[in-house]
Design a protein around this motif. Structure first.
Motif, PDB file in Angstrom:
ATOM      1  N   LEU A 293       0.845  -1.184   0.000  1.00 48.07           N
ATOM      2  CA  LEU A 293       0.000   0.000   0.000  1.00 48.07           C
ATOM      3  C   LEU A 293       0.886   1.242   0.000  1.00 48.07           C
ATOM      4  O   LEU A 293       1.823   1.342   0.804  1.00 48.07           O
ATOM      5  CB  LEU A 293      -0.897  -0.012   1.244  1.00 48.07           C
ATOM      6  CG  LEU A 293      -1.743   1.235   1.508  1.00 48.07           C
ATOM      7  CD1 LEU A 293      -2.761   1.434   0.388  1.00 48.07           C
ATOM      8  CD2 LEU A 293      -2.434   1.130   2.858  1.00 48.07           C
ATOM      9  N   VAL A 294       0.578   2.186  -0.875  1.00 54.86           N
ATOM     10  CA  VAL A 294       1.368   3.408  -0.971  1.00 54.86           C
ATOM     11  C   VAL A 294       0.438   4.558  -1.312  1.00 54.86           C
ATOM     12  O   VAL A 294      -0.610   4.357  -1.937  1.00 54.86           O
ATOM     13  CB  VAL A 294       2.475   3.252  -2.038  1.00 54.86           C
ATOM     14  CG1 VAL A 294       1.890   3.063  -3.416  1.00 54.86           C
ATOM     15  CG2 VAL A 294       3.457   4.406  -1.993  1.00 54.86           C
ATOM     16  N   GLN A 295       0.812   5.761  -0.884  1.00 60.16           N
ATOM     17  CA  GLN A 295       0.023   6.936  -1.228  1.00 60.16           C
ATOM     18  C   GLN A 295       0.313   7.383  -2.647  1.00 60.16           C
ATOM     19  O   GLN A 295       1.398   7.119  -3.189  1.00 60.16           O
ATOM     20  CB  GLN A 295       0.330   8.069  -0.260  1.00 60.16           C
ATOM     21  CG  GLN A 295      -0.236   7.858   1.144  1.00 60.16           C
ATOM     22  CD  GLN A 295      -0.069   9.076   2.017  1.00 60.16           C
ATOM     23  OE1 GLN A 295       0.854   9.878   1.830  1.00 60.16           O
ATOM     24  NE2 GLN A 295      -0.957   9.230   2.986  1.00 60.16           N
ATOM     25  N   ALA A 296      -0.632   8.062  -3.226  1.00 57.48           N
ATOM     26  CA  ALA A 296      -0.440   8.611  -4.563  1.00 57.48           C
ATOM     27  C   ALA A 296       0.811   9.482  -4.598  1.00 57.48           C
ATOM     28  O   ALA A 296       1.064  10.249  -3.669  1.00 57.48           O
ATOM     29  CB  ALA A 296      -1.663   9.418  -4.983  1.00 57.48           C
ATOM     30  N   GLY A 297       1.583   9.315  -5.664  1.00 57.89           N
ATOM     31  CA  GLY A 297       2.838  10.033  -5.786  1.00 57.89           C
ATOM     32  C   GLY A 297       4.029   9.254  -5.267  1.00 57.89           C
ATOM     33  O   GLY A 297       5.178   9.647  -5.499  1.00 57.89           O
TER      34      GLY A 297
ATOM     35  N   THR B 264       1.054 -10.057  -7.129  1.00 58.27           N
ATOM     36  CA  THR B 264       1.283  -9.278  -5.913  1.00 58.27           C
ATOM     37  C   THR B 264       0.404  -8.031  -5.974  1.00 58.27           C
ATOM     38  O   THR B 264       0.313  -7.379  -7.009  1.00 58.27           O
ATOM     39  CB  THR B 264       2.765  -8.921  -5.744  1.00 58.27           C
ATOM     40  OG1 THR B 264       2.961  -8.260  -4.491  1.00 58.27           O
ATOM     41  CG2 THR B 264       3.294  -8.033  -6.867  1.00 58.27           C
ATOM     42  N   GLN B 265      -0.245  -7.730  -4.874  1.00 58.33           N
ATOM     43  CA  GLN B 265      -1.204  -6.622  -4.844  1.00 58.33           C
ATOM     44  C   GLN B 265      -0.485  -5.290  -4.670  1.00 58.33           C
ATOM     45  O   GLN B 265       0.377  -5.143  -3.790  1.00 58.33           O
ATOM     46  CB  GLN B 265      -2.195  -6.801  -3.697  1.00 58.33           C
ATOM     47  CG  GLN B 265      -3.194  -5.670  -3.531  1.00 58.33           C
ATOM     48  CD  GLN B 265      -4.210  -5.610  -4.653  1.00 58.33           C
ATOM     49  OE1 GLN B 265      -4.766  -6.640  -5.050  1.00 58.33           O
ATOM     50  NE2 GLN B 265      -4.464  -4.410  -5.181  1.00 58.33           N
ATOM     51  N   VAL B 266      -0.855  -4.334  -5.504  1.00 61.80           N
ATOM     52  CA  VAL B 266      -0.396  -2.955  -5.367  1.00 61.80           C
ATOM     53  C   VAL B 266      -1.632  -2.084  -5.184  1.00 61.80           C
ATOM     54  O   VAL B 266      -2.542  -2.111  -6.020  1.00 61.80           O
ATOM     55  CB  VAL B 266       0.396  -2.505  -6.605  1.00 61.80           C
ATOM     56  CG1 VAL B 266       0.686  -1.003  -6.541  1.00 61.80           C
ATOM     57  CG2 VAL B 266       1.694  -3.293  -6.713  1.00 61.80           C
ATOM     58  N   THR B 267      -1.663  -1.353  -4.091  1.00 59.95           N
ATOM     59  CA  THR B 267      -2.779  -0.471  -3.800  1.00 59.95           C
ATOM     60  C   THR B 267      -2.261   0.947  -3.599  1.00 59.95           C
ATOM     61  O   THR B 267      -1.374   1.168  -2.777  1.00 59.95           O
ATOM     62  CB  THR B 267      -3.541  -0.926  -2.545  1.00 59.95           C
ATOM     63  OG1 THR B 267      -3.991  -2.281  -2.727  1.00 59.95           O
ATOM     64  CG2 THR B 267      -4.754  -0.030  -2.295  1.00 59.95           C
ATOM     65  N   VAL B 268      -2.804   1.876  -4.386  1.00 64.15           N
ATOM     66  CA  VAL B 268      -2.390   3.272  -4.304  1.00 64.15           C
ATOM     67  C   VAL B 268      -3.566   4.082  -3.782  1.00 64.15           C
ATOM     68  O   VAL B 268      -4.623   4.128  -4.412  1.00 64.15           O
ATOM     69  CB  VAL B 268      -1.937   3.798  -5.674  1.00 64.15           C
ATOM     70  CG1 VAL B 268      -1.405   5.224  -5.539  1.00 64.15           C
ATOM     71  CG2 VAL B 268      -0.877   2.890  -6.283  1.00 64.15           C
ATOM     72  N   SER B 269      -3.375   4.708  -2.632  1.00 66.50           N
ATOM     73  CA  SER B 269      -4.447   5.489  -2.030  1.00 66.50           C
ATOM     74  C   SER B 269      -4.346   6.953  -2.462  1.00 66.50           C
ATOM     75  O   SER B 269      -3.257   7.470  -2.692  1.00 66.50           O
ATOM     76  CB  SER B 269      -4.375   5.400  -0.509  1.00 66.50           C
ATOM     77  OG  SER B 269      -3.156   5.948  -0.038  1.00 66.50           O
ATOM     78  N   SER B 270      -5.497   7.577  -2.547  1.00 69.88           N
ATOM     79  CA  SER B 270      -5.524   8.983  -2.992  1.00 69.88           C
ATOM     80  C   SER B 270      -5.407   9.936  -1.816  1.00 69.88           C
ATOM     81  O   SER B 270      -5.456   9.553  -0.676  1.00 69.88           O
ATOM     82  CB  SER B 270      -6.815   9.254  -3.763  1.00 69.88           C
ATOM     83  OG  SER B 270      -7.924   8.949  -2.956  1.00 69.88           O
TER      84      SER B 270
END
Length: 115
Positions: A11-15, A109-115
């Motif tokens: 999980l990572v934030q946008a940018g 592998t799951q990649v999730t980008v939060s706004s």
């Protein structure tokens, strides 16, 4: 038989940035190319990037300029450096290997980008 093991999702934030790795093992006689695909919920699996044995690369228009694919032939490993991530990059990312006569997929592998 060839096994592909992916790592580096999360999980990572946008940018933000993430680096995916995919290590191949088993009866690897020749690798023509390795690459990454992704599949978002409700969508078809799509090509993200490919790198050939001669290190030629190809990227989807959606990731060009933000993602970089590379490989370590000695380790039979392919990497995907993902920068400037966007929420629309959220997906399960799959590694793919093109051998002489067969194609192999990793487990994803799951990649999730939060706004």
């Amino acid at each position: 038989q060839v096994q592909l093991v992916e790592s580096g999702g999360g999980l990572v934030q946008a940018g933000g940035s993430l680096r995916l790795s995919c290590a191949a093992s088993g009866n690897i006689f020749s690798i023509n190319a390795m690459g990454w695909y992704r599949q978002a919920p409700g969508k078809q699996r799509e090509l993200v990037a490919v790198i050939t044995s001669g290190s030629s690369t190809n990227y989807s228009d959606d990731v060009k300029g933000r993602f970089t694919i590379s490989r370590d032939n000695a380790k039979s490993t392919v990497y995907l450096q993902m920068n400037s991530l966007k929420p629309e990059d959220t997906a399960v990312y799959y590694c793919k290997l093109w051998g002489l006569a067969n194609i192999y997929w990793g487990q994803g592998t799951q990649v999730t980008v939060s706004s």
